[in-house]
Design a protein around this motif. Structure first.
Motif, PDB file in Angstrom:
ATOM      1  N   CYS A  43       5.878  -8.136  35.066  1.00  0.00           N
ATOM      2  CA  CYS A  43       6.892  -9.232  35.018  1.00  0.00           C
ATOM      3  C   CYS A  43       8.244  -8.692  35.469  1.00  0.00           C
ATOM      4  CB  CYS A  43       7.081  -9.969  33.526  1.00  0.00           C
ATOM      5  SG  CYS A  43       8.563 -10.957  33.702  1.00  0.00           S
ATOM      6  N   GLU A  44       8.389  -7.324  34.730  1.00  0.00           N
ATOM      7  CA  GLU A  44       9.630  -6.672  34.906  1.00  0.00           C
ATOM      8  C   GLU A  44       9.801  -5.712  35.985  1.00  0.00           C
ATOM      9  OE1 GLU A  44      12.440  -7.407  33.632  1.00  0.00           O
ATOM     10  OE2 GLU A  44      11.687  -8.763  32.260  1.00  0.00           O
ATOM     11  N   PHE A  45       8.649  -5.656  37.205  1.00  0.00           N
ATOM     12  CA  PHE A  45       8.452  -4.961  38.251  1.00  0.00           C
ATOM     13  C   PHE A  45       8.396  -3.371  37.765  1.00  0.00           C
ATOM     14  CE2 PHE A  45      10.840  -8.863  39.459  1.00  0.00           C
ATOM     15  CZ  PHE A  45      10.210  -9.287  40.677  1.00  0.00           C
ATOM     16  N   ASP A  46       7.541  -3.145  37.014  1.00  0.00           N
ATOM     17  CA  ASP A  46       7.411  -1.939  36.423  1.00  0.00           C
ATOM     18  C   ASP A  46       6.318  -1.788  35.768  1.00  0.00           C
ATOM     19  OD1 ASP A  46       7.356   0.746  35.619  1.00  0.00           O
ATOM     20  OD2 ASP A  46       9.083   0.764  34.250  1.00  0.00           O
ATOM     21  N   PRO A  47       5.009  -1.824  36.407  1.00  0.00           N
ATOM     22  CA  PRO A  47       3.574  -2.182  36.295  1.00  0.00           C
ATOM     23  C   PRO A  47       3.078  -1.276  35.064  1.00  0.00           C
ATOM     24  CG  PRO A  47       3.758  -2.776  38.426  1.00  0.00           C
ATOM     25  CD  PRO A  47       5.067  -2.091  38.069  1.00  0.00           C
ATOM     26  N   VAL A  48       3.425   0.285  35.310  1.00  0.00           N
ATOM     27  CA  VAL A  48       2.994   1.030  34.576  1.00  0.00           C
ATOM     28  C   VAL A  48       4.050   1.553  33.256  1.00  0.00           C
ATOM     29  CG1 VAL A  48       1.359   2.048  36.197  1.00  0.00           C
ATOM     30  CG2 VAL A  48       3.658   3.148  36.080  1.00  0.00           C
ATOM     31  N   GLY A  49       4.983   0.859  33.259  1.00  0.00           N
ATOM     32  CA  GLY A  49       6.281   1.075  32.307  1.00  0.00           C
ATOM     33  C   GLY A  49       6.698   2.533  32.349  1.00  0.00           C
ATOM     34  N   ARG A  50       7.006   2.903  33.658  1.00  0.00           N
ATOM     35  CA  ARG A  50       7.921   4.278  33.732  1.00  0.00           C
ATOM     36  C   ARG A  50       9.218   4.255  33.283  1.00  0.00           C
ATOM     37  NH1 ARG A  50       5.399   3.899  39.101  1.00  0.00           N
ATOM     38  NH2 ARG A  50       3.815   5.708  39.575  1.00  0.00           N
ATOM     39  N   GLY A  51       9.848   3.027  33.061  1.00  0.00           N
ATOM     40  CA  GLY A  51      11.074   3.127  32.491  1.00  0.00           C
ATOM     41  C   GLY A  51      11.182   3.389  30.885  1.00  0.00           C
ATOM     42  N   ASN A  52       9.936   3.571  30.316  1.00  0.00           N
ATOM     43  CA  ASN A  52       9.883   3.677  28.727  1.00  0.00           C
ATOM     44  C   ASN A  52       8.586   4.570  28.541  1.00  0.00           C
ATOM     45  OD1 ASN A  52      10.295   3.907  26.241  1.00  0.00           O
ATOM     46  ND2 ASN A  52      10.103   1.634  26.003  1.00  0.00           N
ATOM     47  N   THR A  53       8.564   5.585  28.879  1.00  0.00           N
ATOM     48  CA  THR A  53       7.331   6.324  28.673  1.00  0.00           C
ATOM     49  C   THR A  53       7.327   7.575  27.657  1.00  0.00           C
ATOM     50  OG1 THR A  53       7.590   8.007  30.473  1.00  0.00           O
ATOM     51  CG2 THR A  53       6.377   6.161  30.981  1.00  0.00           C
ATOM     52  N   GLU A  54       8.521   8.136  27.443  1.00  0.00           N
ATOM     53  CA  GLU A  54       8.862   9.190  26.484  1.00  0.00           C
ATOM     54  C   GLU A  54       9.261   8.751  25.168  1.00  0.00           C
ATOM     55  OE1 GLU A  54       8.169  12.323  27.579  1.00  0.00           O
ATOM     56  OE2 GLU A  54       7.582  11.724  29.497  1.00  0.00           O
ATOM     57  N   LEU A  55       8.696   9.467  23.908  1.00  0.00           N
ATOM     58  CA  LEU A  55       9.241   9.185  22.756  1.00  0.00           C
ATOM     59  C   LEU A  55      10.350   9.731  22.345  1.00  0.00           C
ATOM     60  CD1 LEU A  55       5.873  10.119  20.866  1.00  0.00           C
ATOM     61  CD2 LEU A  55       6.570   7.999  21.416  1.00  0.00           C
ATOM     62  N   SER A  56      11.349   8.935  21.835  1.00  0.00           N
ATOM     63  CA  SER A  56      12.621   9.314  21.343  1.00  0.00           C
ATOM     64  C   SER A  56      12.403  10.300  20.166  1.00  0.00           C
ATOM     65  CB  SER A  56      13.580   8.251  21.150  1.00  0.00           C
ATOM     66  OG  SER A  56      13.024   7.600  20.164  1.00  0.00           O
ATOM     67  N   MET A  57      13.501  10.802  19.615  1.00  0.00           N
ATOM     68  CA  MET A  57      13.438  11.587  18.265  1.00  0.00           C
ATOM     69  C   MET A  57      13.208  10.556  17.282  1.00  0.00           C
ATOM     70  SD  MET A  57      13.415  14.469  16.974  1.00  0.00           S
ATOM     71  CE  MET A  57      14.051  15.505  18.368  1.00  0.00           C
ATOM     72  N   THR A  58      13.604   9.712  17.026  1.00  0.00           N
ATOM     73  CA  THR A  58      13.237   8.531  16.205  1.00  0.00           C
ATOM     74  C   THR A  58      11.846   8.067  16.118  1.00  0.00           C
ATOM     75  OG1 THR A  58      15.676   7.687  16.154  1.00  0.00           O
ATOM     76  CG2 THR A  58      14.037   6.413  15.092  1.00  0.00           C
ATOM     77  N   GLU A  59      11.324   7.940  17.354  1.00  0.00           N
ATOM     78  CA  GLU A  59      10.206   7.274  17.474  1.00  0.00           C
ATOM     79  C   GLU A  59       9.137   8.638  17.084  1.00  0.00           C
ATOM     80  OE1 GLU A  59      10.616   4.194  21.011  1.00  0.00           O
ATOM     81  OE2 GLU A  59      10.582   6.181  21.495  1.00  0.00           O
ATOM     82  N   LEU A  60       9.369   9.801  17.409  1.00  0.00           N
ATOM     83  CA  LEU A  60       8.854  10.809  17.147  1.00  0.00           C
ATOM     84  C   LEU A  60       8.655  11.237  15.642  1.00  0.00           C
ATOM     85  CD1 LEU A  60       6.889  13.151  18.322  1.00  0.00           C
ATOM     86  CD2 LEU A  60       9.066  14.819  18.225  1.00  0.00           C
ATOM     87  N   VAL A  61       9.830  10.954  14.858  1.00  0.00           N
ATOM     88  CA  VAL A  61       9.783  11.058  13.474  1.00  0.00           C
ATOM     89  C   VAL A  61       8.954   9.877  12.883  1.00  0.00           C
ATOM     90  CG1 VAL A  61      11.350  10.984  11.385  1.00  0.00           C
ATOM     91  CG2 VAL A  61      11.981  12.271  13.383  1.00  0.00           C
ATOM     92  N   CYS A  62       9.046   8.973  13.300  1.00  0.00           N
ATOM     93  CA  CYS A  62       8.166   7.581  12.919  1.00  0.00           C
ATOM     94  C   CYS A  62       6.677   7.863  12.913  1.00  0.00           C
ATOM     95  CB  CYS A  62       8.660   6.334  13.362  1.00  0.00           C
ATOM     96  SG  CYS A  62      10.123   5.911  12.838  1.00  0.00           S
ATOM     97  N   ALA A  63       6.329   8.418  14.235  1.00  0.00           N
ATOM     98  CA  ALA A  63       4.972   8.925  14.565  1.00  0.00           C
ATOM     99  C   ALA A  63       4.526   9.869  13.609  1.00  0.00           C
ATOM    100  CB  ALA A  63       4.844   9.249  15.974  1.00  0.00           C
ATOM    101  N   LEU A  64       5.090  10.841  13.179  1.00  0.00           N
ATOM    102  CA  LEU A  64       4.871  11.770  12.196  1.00  0.00           C
ATOM    103  C   LEU A  64       4.757  11.420  10.998  1.00  0.00           C
ATOM    104  CD1 LEU A  64       6.886  14.859  13.684  1.00  0.00           C
ATOM    105  CD2 LEU A  64       4.471  14.627  14.024  1.00  0.00           C
ATOM    106  N   LEU A  65       5.655  10.671  10.362  1.00  0.00           N
ATOM    107  CA  LEU A  65       5.349   9.902   8.987  1.00  0.00           C
ATOM    108  C   LEU A  65       4.172   9.195   9.129  1.00  0.00           C
ATOM    109  CD1 LEU A  65       9.457   9.071   8.399  1.00  0.00           C
ATOM    110  CD2 LEU A  65       7.832  10.980   7.450  1.00  0.00           C
ATOM    111  N   GLY A  66       4.014   8.369  10.015  1.00  0.00           N
ATOM    112  CA  GLY A  66       2.714   7.433  10.264  1.00  0.00           C
ATOM    113  C   GLY A  66       1.391   8.280  10.135  1.00  0.00           C
ATOM    114  N   ALA A  67       1.652   9.621  10.874  1.00  0.00           N
ATOM    115  CA  ALA A  67       0.423  10.413  10.739  1.00  0.00           C
ATOM    116  C   ALA A  67       0.111  11.000   9.433  1.00  0.00           C
ATOM    117  CB  ALA A  67       0.592  11.677  11.786  1.00  0.00           C
TER     118      ALA A  67
END
Length: 200
Positions: free
Chosen positions: A155-179
């Motif tokens: 829909c947003e003309f970005d079929p593979v989501g290239r505009g948001n592929t990397e984990l931010s520092m906050t997301e990385l911390v959340c993922a590590l806590l989840g792990a």
């Protein structure tokens, strides 16, 4: 607040084809990683972000938090808005918002129903039966949210989501806590099985 009907289509649908993103773009890989390692909590964030983008792009008075808390009921509305935007740009996408939404409702209702039946039939609910119910439903939910995200990215003309592929520092911390939570749950499960705390 109604989540069961689409807002009436206006003649001024130019806003639907503006370059301003109306929905949250993210790569499928990142979506699955974050959803898994946050024990599904990322799906709430995902829903909030979609409604926040929609509110900013359209100016409509929607509450992202409430829509996300009631996502079982508002999911179809969200996907229908995505489908409307796709069609407004003269494109087509092979999917069914209705079927995906029914899948979400079944996934939400099935655990309590199946476990209730098991308890009344056998007088107990072994952990193994809980896992037999939850694991397939978890896989189904992963597939549903992934299918919805593919449509949103298209829909947003970005079929593979290239505009948001990397984990931010906050997301990385959340993922590590989840792990760490996943490790703790596995260890608790192993100990409970060895000590006979729960009925497996």
């Amino acid at each position: 607040m109604s989540t069961s009907t689409l807002p009436p289509a206006s003649s001024d649908d130019n806003r639907l084809i503006s370059r301003e993103p109306m929905f949250f773009v993210v790569s499928i890989k990142k979506l699955f990683i974050m959803t898994f390692f946050t024990l599904g909590l990322y799906s709430f964030y995902w829903s909030c972000r979609n409604w926040m983008f929609y509110r900013q792009a359209t100016g409509e008075n929607v509450d992202p938090v409430w829509r996300s808390l009631l996502s079982v009921f508002s999911f179809y509305l969200l996907l229908s808005l995505v489908d409307r935007r796709i069609r407004s740009t003269g494109r087509q996408y092979a999917w069914s918002p209705a079927l995906l939404s029914v899948g979400v409702m079944l996934a939400a209702a099935s655990p309590s129903v199946l476990l209730h039946i098991s308890e009344h039939t056998y007088g107990r609910v072994p952990v193994s039966e809980v896992l037999v119910v939850l694991i397939p439903l978890g896989v189904m939910c992963f597939w549903i949210i992934g299918r919805a995200q593919q449509a949103i990215n298209y829909c947003e003309f970005d079929p593979v989501g290239r505009g948001n592929t990397e984990l931010s520092m906050t997301e990385l911390v959340c993922a590590l806590l989840g792990a760490l939570c996943w490790v703790a749950l596995v260890m608790i499960g192993i100990l409970s099985m060895l000590l006979g705390i729960f009925d497996w």
